[in-house]
Design a protein around this motif. Structure first.
Motif, PDB file in Angstrom:
ATOM      1  N   PRO A  10      17.347  31.343  19.075  1.00 37.40           N
ATOM      2  CA  PRO A  10      17.065  31.429  17.646  1.00 37.40           C
ATOM      3  C   PRO A  10      17.458  30.125  16.962  1.00 37.40           C
ATOM      4  O   PRO A  10      18.338  29.400  17.435  1.00 37.40           O
ATOM      5  CB  PRO A  10      17.952  32.591  17.181  1.00 37.40           C
ATOM      6  CG  PRO A  10      19.022  32.696  18.212  1.00 37.40           C
ATOM      7  CD  PRO A  10      18.395  32.288  19.497  1.00 37.40           C
ATOM      8  N   PRO A  11      16.810  29.777  15.865  1.00 37.90           N
ATOM      9  CA  PRO A  11      17.153  28.520  15.185  1.00 37.90           C
ATOM     10  C   PRO A  11      18.591  28.552  14.683  1.00 37.90           C
ATOM     11  O   PRO A  11      19.117  29.603  14.314  1.00 37.90           O
ATOM     12  CB  PRO A  11      16.154  28.455  14.028  1.00 37.90           C
ATOM     13  CG  PRO A  11      15.697  29.867  13.822  1.00 37.90           C
ATOM     14  CD  PRO A  11      15.741  30.513  15.174  1.00 37.90           C
ATOM     15  N   TYR A  12      19.207  27.399  14.694  1.00 37.00           N
ATOM     16  CA  TYR A  12      20.563  27.256  14.180  1.00 37.00           C
ATOM     17  C   TYR A  12      20.458  26.861  12.712  1.00 37.00           C
ATOM     18  O   TYR A  12      20.047  25.747  12.377  1.00 37.00           O
ATOM     19  CB  TYR A  12      21.315  26.208  14.989  1.00 37.00           C
ATOM     20  CG  TYR A  12      22.707  25.895  14.505  1.00 37.00           C
ATOM     21  CD1 TYR A  12      23.568  26.892  14.062  1.00 37.00           C
ATOM     22  CD2 TYR A  12      23.185  24.584  14.497  1.00 37.00           C
ATOM     23  CE1 TYR A  12      24.844  26.611  13.623  1.00 37.00           C
ATOM     24  CE2 TYR A  12      24.465  24.281  14.075  1.00 37.00           C
ATOM     25  CZ  TYR A  12      25.290  25.300  13.635  1.00 37.00           C
ATOM     26  OH  TYR A  12      26.564  25.009  13.193  1.00 37.00           O
ATOM     27  N   VAL A  13      20.818  27.793  11.839  1.00 36.16           N
ATOM     28  CA  VAL A  13      20.699  27.581  10.392  1.00 36.16           C
ATOM     29  C   VAL A  13      22.073  27.746   9.763  1.00 36.16           C
ATOM     30  O   VAL A  13      22.760  28.745   9.985  1.00 36.16           O
ATOM     31  CB  VAL A  13      19.712  28.574   9.752  1.00 36.16           C
ATOM     32  CG1 VAL A  13      19.547  28.273   8.269  1.00 36.16           C
ATOM     33  CG2 VAL A  13      18.360  28.526  10.453  1.00 36.16           C
ATOM     34  N   VAL A  14      22.472  26.766   8.965  1.00 35.71           N
ATOM     35  CA  VAL A  14      23.772  26.771   8.283  1.00 35.71           C
ATOM     36  C   VAL A  14      23.530  26.878   6.786  1.00 35.71           C
ATOM     37  O   VAL A  14      22.737  26.112   6.219  1.00 35.71           O
ATOM     38  CB  VAL A  14      24.561  25.485   8.587  1.00 35.71           C
ATOM     39  CG1 VAL A  14      25.901  25.501   7.866  1.00 35.71           C
ATOM     40  CG2 VAL A  14      24.751  25.312  10.076  1.00 35.71           C
ATOM     41  N   GLU A  31      15.184  22.195   4.861  1.00 36.96           N
ATOM     42  CA  GLU A  31      16.104  22.672   3.834  1.00 36.96           C
ATOM     43  C   GLU A  31      15.419  23.783   3.034  1.00 36.96           C
ATOM     44  O   GLU A  31      14.308  23.595   2.549  1.00 36.96           O
ATOM     45  CB  GLU A  31      16.519  21.538   2.894  1.00 36.96           C
ATOM     46  CG  GLU A  31      17.277  20.422   3.585  1.00 36.96           C
ATOM     47  CD  GLU A  31      17.776  19.374   2.609  1.00 36.96           C
ATOM     48  OE1 GLU A  31      17.700  19.629   1.384  1.00 36.96           O
ATOM     49  OE2 GLU A  31      18.231  18.311   3.059  1.00 36.96           O
ATOM     50  N   SER A  32      16.095  24.921   2.913  1.00 36.87           N
ATOM     51  CA  SER A  32      15.523  26.075   2.220  1.00 36.87           C
ATOM     52  C   SER A  32      16.504  26.574   1.161  1.00 36.87           C
ATOM     53  O   SER A  32      17.505  27.212   1.495  1.00 36.87           O
ATOM     54  CB  SER A  32      15.219  27.202   3.211  1.00 36.87           C
ATOM     55  OG  SER A  32      14.374  26.767   4.263  1.00 36.87           O
ATOM     56  N   PRO A  33      16.248  26.309  -0.126  1.00 34.63           N
ATOM     57  CA  PRO A  33      17.114  26.864  -1.168  1.00 34.63           C
ATOM     58  C   PRO A  33      17.045  28.386  -1.170  1.00 34.63           C
ATOM     59  O   PRO A  33      16.003  28.983  -0.886  1.00 34.63           O
ATOM     60  CB  PRO A  33      16.529  26.284  -2.459  1.00 34.63           C
ATOM     61  CG  PRO A  33      15.731  25.102  -2.038  1.00 34.63           C
ATOM     62  CD  PRO A  33      15.192  25.450  -0.679  1.00 34.63           C
ATOM     63  N   GLY A  34      18.163  29.015  -1.476  1.00 32.58           N
ATOM     64  CA  GLY A  34      18.213  30.466  -1.539  1.00 32.58           C
ATOM     65  C   GLY A  34      19.565  30.913  -2.048  1.00 32.58           C
ATOM     66  O   GLY A  34      20.392  30.095  -2.465  1.00 32.58           O
ATOM     67  N   TYR A  35      19.792  32.210  -2.019  1.00 30.23           N
ATOM     68  CA  TYR A  35      21.043  32.724  -2.580  1.00 30.23           C
ATOM     69  C   TYR A  35      21.550  33.901  -1.760  1.00 30.23           C
ATOM     70  O   TYR A  35      20.813  34.547  -1.008  1.00 30.23           O
ATOM     71  CB  TYR A  35      20.872  33.122  -4.042  1.00 30.23           C
ATOM     72  CG  TYR A  35      19.778  34.124  -4.318  1.00 30.23           C
ATOM     73  CD1 TYR A  35      20.028  35.502  -4.285  1.00 30.23           C
ATOM     74  CD2 TYR A  35      18.493  33.704  -4.615  1.00 30.23           C
ATOM     75  CE1 TYR A  35      19.021  36.419  -4.537  1.00 30.23           C
ATOM     76  CE2 TYR A  35      17.478  34.608  -4.879  1.00 30.23           C
ATOM     77  CZ  TYR A  35      17.755  35.967  -4.842  1.00 30.23           C
ATOM     78  OH  TYR A  35      16.754  36.871  -5.087  1.00 30.23           O
ATOM     79  N   LEU A  36      22.846  34.161  -1.942  1.00 31.64           N
ATOM     80  CA  LEU A  36      23.502  35.288  -1.292  1.00 31.64           C
ATOM     81  C   LEU A  36      23.634  36.447  -2.271  1.00 31.64           C
ATOM     82  O   LEU A  36      23.673  36.245  -3.482  1.00 31.64           O
ATOM     83  CB  LEU A  36      24.901  34.894  -0.811  1.00 31.64           C
ATOM     84  CG  LEU A  36      25.013  33.722   0.158  1.00 31.64           C
ATOM     85  CD1 LEU A  36      26.476  33.512   0.535  1.00 31.64           C
ATOM     86  CD2 LEU A  36      24.174  33.949   1.391  1.00 31.64           C
ATOM     87  N   LYS A  37      23.770  37.638  -1.732  1.00 34.34           N
ATOM     88  CA  LYS A  37      24.039  38.814  -2.551  1.00 34.34           C
ATOM     89  C   LYS A  37      25.369  39.408  -2.109  1.00 34.34           C
ATOM     90  O   LYS A  37      25.695  39.431  -0.922  1.00 34.34           O
ATOM     91  CB  LYS A  37      22.910  39.831  -2.400  1.00 34.34           C
ATOM     92  CG  LYS A  37      21.553  39.300  -2.831  1.00 34.34           C
ATOM     93  CD  LYS A  37      20.483  40.364  -2.772  1.00 34.34           C
ATOM     94  CE  LYS A  37      20.676  41.397  -3.858  1.00 34.34           C
ATOM     95  NZ  LYS A  37      19.556  42.370  -3.910  1.00 34.34           N
ATOM     96  N   ALA A  88      19.964  26.586   2.826  1.00 36.60           N
ATOM     97  CA  ALA A  88      19.976  26.885   4.258  1.00 36.60           C
ATOM     98  C   ALA A  88      19.422  25.673   5.000  1.00 36.60           C
ATOM     99  O   ALA A  88      18.267  25.279   4.790  1.00 36.60           O
ATOM    100  CB  ALA A  88      19.141  28.126   4.549  1.00 36.60           C
ATOM    101  N   PHE A  89      20.245  25.081   5.841  1.00 39.59           N
ATOM    102  CA  PHE A  89      19.866  23.891   6.601  1.00 39.59           C
ATOM    103  C   PHE A  89      19.521  24.297   8.036  1.00 39.59           C
ATOM    104  O   PHE A  89      20.385  24.810   8.763  1.00 39.59           O
ATOM    105  CB  PHE A  89      21.000  22.875   6.628  1.00 39.59           C
ATOM    106  CG  PHE A  89      21.393  22.347   5.281  1.00 39.59           C
ATOM    107  CD1 PHE A  89      20.651  21.360   4.659  1.00 39.59           C
ATOM    108  CD2 PHE A  89      22.517  22.837   4.629  1.00 39.59           C
ATOM    109  CE1 PHE A  89      21.014  20.864   3.408  1.00 39.59           C
ATOM    110  CE2 PHE A  89      22.892  22.352   3.386  1.00 39.59           C
ATOM    111  CZ  PHE A  89      22.133  21.370   2.774  1.00 39.59           C
ATOM    112  N   THR A  90      18.280  24.056   8.438  1.00 36.14           N
ATOM    113  CA  THR A  90      17.880  24.293   9.823  1.00 36.14           C
ATOM    114  C   THR A  90      18.131  23.021  10.622  1.00 36.14           C
ATOM    115  O   THR A  90      17.676  21.935  10.250  1.00 36.14           O
ATOM    116  CB  THR A  90      16.399  24.682   9.917  1.00 36.14           C
ATOM    117  OG1 THR A  90      16.172  25.854   9.129  1.00 36.14           O
ATOM    118  CG2 THR A  90      16.001  24.970  11.361  1.00 36.14           C
ATOM    119  N   ILE A  91      18.869  23.155  11.716  1.00 33.34           N
ATOM    120  CA  ILE A  91      19.300  22.015  12.517  1.00 33.34           C
ATOM    121  C   ILE A  91      18.353  21.808  13.698  1.00 33.34           C
ATOM    122  O   ILE A  91      17.895  22.773  14.324  1.00 33.34           O
ATOM    123  CB  ILE A  91      20.738  22.229  13.026  1.00 33.34           C
ATOM    124  CG1 ILE A  91      21.686  22.563  11.853  1.00 33.34           C
ATOM    125  CG2 ILE A  91      21.225  21.013  13.807  1.00 33.34           C
ATOM    126  CD1 ILE A  91      21.750  21.498  10.780  1.00 33.34           C
TER     127      ILE A  91
END
Length: 211
Positions: A10-14, A31-37, A88-91
Motif C-alpha cells: 500500500p502507498p506510504y502516506v504521511v 500532496e493532498s489537502p484534507g482534514y481529520l475528524k 497528506a504526503f504520498t512518498i
C-alpha cells in the motif's frame, strides 16, 4: 510469478498537521489537502530539541482526541466545530524506508505513530479521500505532553523560545500561513487566536525598542 503478478505494498502516506505542512518530508510524489475528524490541534507539546531547549522548552502542536481534550483542558474557549486541516504526503515507494527513518528521528520528542483517515469534500459530499495514513501524535501520556495552558502564558512562551530549528514564533507563523492557504474552510480558532497574541507581543517589543 511474473513481475506483473507480484503483490504491491500500500502507498506510504504521511499526514502533516504541524511543521510537516510547511517543511514537508523528502521524496513526496503527491500532496493532498484534507482534514481529520474527532481531533483538536493544540500547542500542548513541549519542544526540547527543535523550537526550544531542555532548559527552556518551546511549544509545538500535537493532535488530541476531542473527548480526551475535553477531560483535561479546563476552560478551552475554542469551538468544537473547528477541524484539523493538513496535508497528506504520498512518498515515493522507492524511498519509503528512508523517509520512515527520517520522520521517526524528526518526531522523536514524544510523538507516537497512529493511523488516521483523511477526509475531504468531493462533488459536494464529505468522504474519506486518503484512508489509513500515518500520523505522528504526541499522546497525553508522553513525557513532553503539557496539556492546556492559559493563552497569554502560552503566547509568551512561544514568543521568547528558540531552539536548533529556529524561533518558536516562526514555527507558529509558518503554520498559520500554511493552514490559511490549504482551503477556504481551514479555519482554526486556537491557532489564529494564538497568532494574534504573539503578534501583539511583537508589536509591544517593537514599540518599546523605539522609545
Amino acid at each position: 510469478m511474473s513481475d506483473a503478478a507480484q503483490p504491491t505494498s500500500p502507498p506510504y502516506v504521511v499526514f502533516g498537521y504541524g511543521s510537516l505542512i510547511f517543511r514537508p518530508p523528502p521524496h513526496v510524489v503527491k500532496e493532498s489537502p484534507g482534514y481529520l475528524k474527532g481531533y483538536v490541534r493544540r500547542f500542548a507539546q513541549k519542544s526540547h530539541d527543535h523550537r526550544g531547549t531542555p532548559e527552556r522548552p518551546g511549544r509545538v502542536v500535537t493532535l488530541v482526541h476531542q473527548a480526551d481534550w475535553q477531560e483535561f483542558s479546563g476552560a478551552d474557549p475554542f469551538p468544537h466545530e473547528d477541524v484539523v486541516w493538513g496535508v497528506a504526503f504520498t512518498i515515493d515507494p522507492a524511498y519509503a524506508a528512508e523517509v520512515r527513518d527520517y520522520l521517526d528521528f524528526r518526531e522523536k520528542d514524544g510523538y507516537t505513530l497512529e493511523h488516521v483517515d483523511i477526509h475531504g469534500v468531493v462533488d459536494g459530499h464529505e468522504q474519506v479521500v486518503v484512508p489509513n495514513a500515518v500520523c505522528y501524535v504526541g499522546r497525553n501520556d508522553n513525557p513532553s505532553f503539557l496539556g492546556s495552558e492559559p493563552l497569554d502564558a502560552l503566547a509568551a512562551t512561544i514568543w521568547r523560545s528558540e531552539g536548533p530549528s529556529g524561533r518558536n514564533k516562526d514555527y507558529l507563523y509558518n503554520l498559520v500561513a500554511a493552514v490559511r492557504n490549504l482551503a477556504p474552510e481551514s479555519y482554526d480558532s486556537h491557532l489564529f487566536a494564538l497568532e494574534a497574541r504573539v503578534r501583539e507581543l511583537d508589536r509591544h517589543a517593537d514599540e518599546n525598542s523605539k522609545t
